[in-house]
Structure formats: structure tokens, C-alpha cells
Design a protein around this motif. Structure first.
Motif, PDB file in Angstrom:
ATOM      1  N   GLY A 140       0.789  -1.220   0.000  1.00 11.36           N
ATOM      2  CA  GLY A 140       0.000   0.000   0.000  1.00 11.36           C
ATOM      3  C   GLY A 140       0.822   1.270   0.000  1.00 11.36           C
ATOM      4  N   ALA A 141       2.112   1.164   0.276  1.00  9.77           N
ATOM      5  CA  ALA A 141       2.984   2.334   0.323  1.00  9.77           C
ATOM      6  C   ALA A 141       3.720   2.571  -0.993  1.00  9.77           C
ATOM      7  N   LEU A 142       3.486   1.749  -1.977  1.00 12.24           N
ATOM      8  CA  LEU A 142       4.236   1.846  -3.225  1.00 12.24           C
ATOM      9  C   LEU A 142       3.685   2.938  -4.142  1.00 12.24           C
ATOM     10  N   PRO A 143       4.561   3.622  -4.884  1.00 15.83           N
ATOM     11  CA  PRO A 143       4.083   4.523  -5.940  1.00 15.83           C
ATOM     12  C   PRO A 143       3.465   3.706  -7.070  1.00 15.83           C
ATOM     13  N   VAL A 144       2.708   4.377  -7.931  1.00 18.78           N
ATOM     14  CA  VAL A 144       1.928   3.678  -8.959  1.00 18.78           C
ATOM     15  C   VAL A 144       2.783   2.765  -9.830  1.00 18.78           C
ATOM     16  N   GLY A 145       3.908   3.279 -10.321  1.00 18.20           N
ATOM     17  CA  GLY A 145       4.726   2.498 -11.238  1.00 18.20           C
ATOM     18  C   GLY A 145       5.238   1.210 -10.636  1.00 18.20           C
ATOM     19  N   ARG A 146       5.697   1.283  -9.384  1.00 17.09           N
ATOM     20  CA  ARG A 146       6.199   0.075  -8.718  1.00 17.09           C
ATOM     21  C   ARG A 146       5.040  -0.876  -8.401  1.00 17.09           C
ATOM     22  N   ALA A 147       3.887  -0.322  -8.051  1.00 19.76           N
ATOM     23  CA  ALA A 147       2.721  -1.169  -7.773  1.00 19.76           C
ATOM     24  C   ALA A 147       2.307  -1.940  -9.023  1.00 19.76           C
ATOM     25  N   PRO A 168      -1.215  -2.189 -18.102  1.00 16.39           N
ATOM     26  CA  PRO A 168      -0.083  -2.364 -17.194  1.00 16.39           C
ATOM     27  C   PRO A 168       0.865  -1.180 -17.146  1.00 16.39           C
ATOM     28  N   ALA A 169       0.885  -0.347 -18.182  1.00 15.91           N
ATOM     29  CA  ALA A 169       1.815   0.782 -18.224  1.00 15.91           C
ATOM     30  C   ALA A 169       1.201   2.074 -17.713  1.00 15.91           C
ATOM     31  N   SER A 170      -0.059   2.038 -17.303  1.00 15.56           N
ATOM     32  CA  SER A 170      -0.733   3.245 -16.848  1.00 15.56           C
ATOM     33  C   SER A 170      -0.053   3.810 -15.604  1.00 15.56           C
ATOM     34  N   GLY A 171       0.293   5.077 -15.644  1.00 14.57           N
ATOM     35  CA  GLY A 171       0.900   5.739 -14.502  1.00 14.57           C
ATOM     36  C   GLY A 171       2.375   5.474 -14.310  1.00 14.57           C
ATOM     37  N   THR A 172       3.026   4.841 -15.284  1.00 11.16           N
ATOM     38  CA  THR A 172       4.444   4.497 -15.144  1.00 11.16           C
ATOM     39  C   THR A 172       5.329   5.527 -15.849  1.00 11.16           C
ATOM     40  N   THR A 173       6.589   5.565 -15.431  1.00 12.12           N
ATOM     41  CA  THR A 173       7.580   6.419 -16.086  1.00 12.12           C
ATOM     42  C   THR A 173       8.139   5.701 -17.317  1.00 12.12           C
ATOM     43  N   HIS A 186      10.352 -11.410 -21.823  1.00 12.98           N
ATOM     44  CA  HIS A 186      10.963 -12.618 -21.253  1.00 12.98           C
ATOM     45  C   HIS A 186       9.917 -13.704 -21.079  1.00 12.98           C
ATOM     46  N   MET A 187       8.752 -13.352 -20.573  1.00 13.87           N
ATOM     47  CA  MET A 187       7.704 -14.356 -20.355  1.00 13.87           C
ATOM     48  C   MET A 187       7.261 -14.985 -21.669  1.00 13.87           C
ATOM     49  N   ALA A 188       7.189 -14.191 -22.719  1.00 11.38           N
ATOM     50  CA  ALA A 188       6.771 -14.728 -24.012  1.00 11.38           C
ATOM     51  C   ALA A 188       7.891 -15.525 -24.672  1.00 11.38           C
ATOM     52  N   ASP A 189       9.084 -14.941 -24.730  1.00  6.50           N
ATOM     53  CA  ASP A 189      10.182 -15.553 -25.476  1.00  6.50           C
ATOM     54  C   ASP A 189      10.793 -16.751 -24.756  1.00  6.50           C
ATOM     55  N   GLU A 190      10.984 -16.634 -23.446  1.00  5.35           N
ATOM     56  CA  GLU A 190      11.685 -17.682 -22.694  1.00  5.35           C
ATOM     57  C   GLU A 190      10.754 -18.676 -22.029  1.00  5.35           C
ATOM     58  N   GLU A 191       9.574 -18.225 -21.625  1.00  3.50           N
ATOM     59  CA  GLU A 191       8.642 -19.101 -20.908  1.00  3.50           C
ATOM     60  C   GLU A 191       7.499 -19.593 -21.790  1.00  3.50           C
ATOM     61  N   GLY A 192       7.391 -19.051 -23.007  1.00  6.31           N
ATOM     62  CA  GLY A 192       6.330 -19.483 -23.920  1.00  6.31           C
ATOM     63  C   GLY A 192       4.945 -19.044 -23.511  1.00  6.31           C
ATOM     64  N   CYS A 193       4.861 -17.997 -22.691  1.00  2.11           N
ATOM     65  CA  CYS A 193       3.571 -17.518 -22.205  1.00  2.11           C
ATOM     66  C   CYS A 193       2.841 -16.764 -23.326  1.00  2.11           C
ATOM     67  N   ALA A 194       1.527 -16.934 -23.394  1.00  7.17           N
ATOM     68  CA  ALA A 194       0.693 -16.181 -24.324  1.00  7.17           C
ATOM     69  C   ALA A 194       0.237 -14.913 -23.624  1.00  7.17           C
ATOM     70  N   VAL A 195       0.523 -13.752 -24.211  1.00  8.82           N
ATOM     71  CA  VAL A 195       0.234 -12.471 -23.568  1.00  8.82           C
ATOM     72  C   VAL A 195      -0.737 -11.664 -24.423  1.00  8.82           C
ATOM     73  N   LEU A 196      -1.849 -11.271 -23.825  1.00  8.92           N
ATOM     74  CA  LEU A 196      -2.795 -10.363 -24.463  1.00  8.92           C
ATOM     75  C   LEU A 196      -2.793  -9.078 -23.644  1.00  8.92           C
ATOM     76  N   LEU A 197      -2.561  -7.965 -24.307  1.00  4.20           N
ATOM     77  CA  LEU A 197      -2.266  -6.704 -23.640  1.00  4.20           C
ATOM     78  C   LEU A 197      -3.233  -5.619 -24.078  1.00  4.20           C
ATOM     79  N   VAL A 198      -3.966  -5.035 -23.128  1.00  3.90           N
ATOM     80  CA  VAL A 198      -4.770  -3.844 -23.384  1.00  3.90           C
ATOM     81  C   VAL A 198      -3.993  -2.650 -22.873  1.00  3.90           C
ATOM     82  N   GLU A 199      -3.841  -1.640 -23.712  1.00  7.71           N
ATOM     83  CA  GLU A 199      -3.037  -0.483 -23.304  1.00  7.71           C
ATOM     84  C   GLU A 199      -3.394   0.725 -24.153  1.00  7.71           C
ATOM     85  N   HIS A 200      -3.536   1.893 -23.510  1.00  8.91           N
ATOM     86  CA  HIS A 200      -3.805   3.127 -24.243  1.00  8.91           C
ATOM     87  C   HIS A 200      -2.538   3.783 -24.765  1.00  8.91           C
ATOM     88  N   ASP A 201      -1.390   3.381 -24.228  1.00  8.70           N
ATOM     89  CA  ASP A 201      -0.118   3.919 -24.725  1.00  8.70           C
ATOM     90  C   ASP A 201       0.198   3.211 -26.045  1.00  8.70           C
TER      91      ASP A 201
END
Length: 258
Positions: A140-147, A168-173, A186-201
Motif C-alpha cells: 500500500g505504500a508503493l508509488p503507482v509504477g512500482r505497484a 499495465p503501463a498506466s501511470g508508469t515512467t 521474457h515471459m513470451a520468449d523464454e517461458e512461452g507464455c501467451a500475452v494479451l495486452l490492453v493499453e492506451h499507450d
């Protein structure tokens, strides 16, 4: 592309007389990072709700590794490897960063020795995400980006097969966005994870994603590589707009989507 790990076909969702989604389809395969963009109100978060099991669609199906999971609960999906983050931060503020990651693994149960293994796993993920110095900090004490990064780390604590990342990038530097992108790659390339990303940036999406899907008024407006989507006249008219295209690295306003 290889066979989709997570797929939504012909999804329809209505809120009274309003169609939030109309015959919308999206898929993501192992090792792929797919971006989902569109104006506020386009239906992006509603589609995430359907994929994660938080909302049952009025029409269409969701399949996971070839199996129909349309009626499966969010808990079932999470325990079978589909993890999600949210627009609004959902950390346990009164727990430390480490304990947020340990809690994500508690559903497995087991003997007392399991707790040690979970803490070791938490430490490894925190190191991977560059969060070691914050391990004992209350979330609860973390700034937005670290949270935001801790939210991602918690989604990785119990190794996922599919990641649904909502803003995931909202409010980050700029530096935090680079760190976030490195972990996702890394998660996609090395772990084979499927990533679907919603982002306004838009620039973040175009640089990170191998494929981009554009939603507008609940329908899929366009789909393809970043270059193809960026140059699509319909996309520029409906979303990117004159002078604010992804080619210029524009960032859309980060309002919360209804």
C-alpha cells in the motif's frame, strides 16, 4: 501462428439495449504478445472480463488449449494458468510485496515446507522484475509504477500459461515502461507464455506486440502487424486520428473504460 492457447470467438455482450461487444473474436498463441487497442468504450475491458471468466457472454465461446471454457469460473481459469491484472490496482496493501506473491500460490496447499518453497519462488520472481529492494515494503505504500510491476510479479508467482494485462503501463515512467516491457518479452520468449495486452499507450503496444487487434464500438475493426494496423485508414479515422498516429508515438488519454 501456432494454434491459439486462448481464443474468443463471436463474442457478444449486452448491457440492456447497449451492445458492448458484437461478434468479437481474438486469439493469442504460446510465446506471442498480442495488443488489444481502441477508443474508450470500445469493449476492451469487457472482452477481458469474458476471457478471464468474470462475465459470461451472451453469445460466442471461449476456448483454452482447444477446450471450451465459456462456462468455467474465474477461479478455475486462474488455477489452470490464465492470469489477469486490472486497470485499477488490486494489491493487498497491508501485506508486504513478498507476501503478495506468496498469497498468489497459497491455493496449492501442502505441508509447512511448501511455504518455504513459495517464498523462494516469490524471491526469484521479484529478482526477475527488479523488485528485490522492495521485498519487505508494504504494498500500500508503493508509488503507482512500482505497484504496477508488483501486480505483474504476482501474476507470475504461480507460473502462468496465459497473461491478460489490462493497462499495465498506466501511470508508469519511461524507465518503468522499459522494465515492464522487458519482463513481458521474457515471459513470451523464454517461458512461452501467451500475452494479451490492453493499453492506451499506443507506442508501447506497437513496439512490444507482434500482432495488434483494434476494437471499435464492440467490433474488431482491424488486425495485423503493428505496421499494417498503423497504416489502416479505418483505424486512423476511428482511433488514432490525424496527427496522433502510432507512427508518431502518441499516447492516448488513460481514462478508465466504462
Amino acid at each position: 501462428m501456432t494454434r491459439a492457447l486462448l481464443r474468443a470467438d463471436g463474442i457478444g455482450v449486452r448491457f440492456g439495449g447497449v451492445h458492448a461487444l458484437r461478434d468479437a473474436s481474438v486469439s493469442v498463441g504460446p510465446g506471442e504478445i498480442c495488443g488489444l487497442i481502441g477508443p474508450n468504450g470500445a469493449g476492451k475491458t469487457t472482452l477481458f472480463d469474458v476471457l478471464s471468466g468474470m462475465r459470461r457472454p451472451d453469445a460466442g465461446t471461449v476456448t483454452y488449449d482447444g477446450t471450451d471454457i465459456t462456462r468455467r469460473s474465474p477461479v478455475w481459469r486462474a488455477r489452470h494458468g490464465i492470469r489477469r491484472t486490472f486497470q485499477r490496482q488490486q494489491l493487498f496493501g497491508q501485506l508486504t510485496v513478498t507476501d503478495n506473491l506468496v498469497v498468489a500460490q497459497e491455493w496449492r496447499g501442502g505441508a509447512r515446507s511448501a511455504t518455504r518453497l513459495r517464498r523462494e519462488r516469490a524471491a526469484a520472481v521479484l529478482h526477475e522484475c527488479g523488485l528485490d529492494p522492495l521485498a519487505g515494503t508494504y504494498a500500500g505504500a508503493l508509488p503507482v509504477g512500482r505497484a504496477r510491476m508488483v501486480e505483474l510479479a504476482r501474476a507470475l508467482a504461480d507460473p502462468p500459461r496465459g497473461l491478460l494485462l489490462d493497462e499495465p503501463a498506466s501511470g508508469t515512467t519511461a524507465r518503468e515502461r522499459r522494465e515492464l516491457a522487458a519482463v513481458i518479452r521474457h515471459m513470451a520468449d523464454e517461458e512461452g507464455c501467451a500475452v494479451l495486452l490492453v493499453e492506451h499507450d499506443v507506442s508501447f503496444v506497437m513496439e512490444l506486440c507482434s500482432r495488434v487487434v483494434v476494437l471499435d464500438l464492440g467490433r474488431v475493426l482491424a488486425e495485423g502487424t503493428a505496421a499494417r494496423v498503423r497504416s489502416d485508414p479505418a483505424v486512423r479515422e476511428a482511433y488514432l486520428g490525424s496527427g496522433t498516429g502510432a507512427a508518431e508515438g502518441a499516447t492516448e488519454a488513460r481514462d478508465v473504460e466504462p
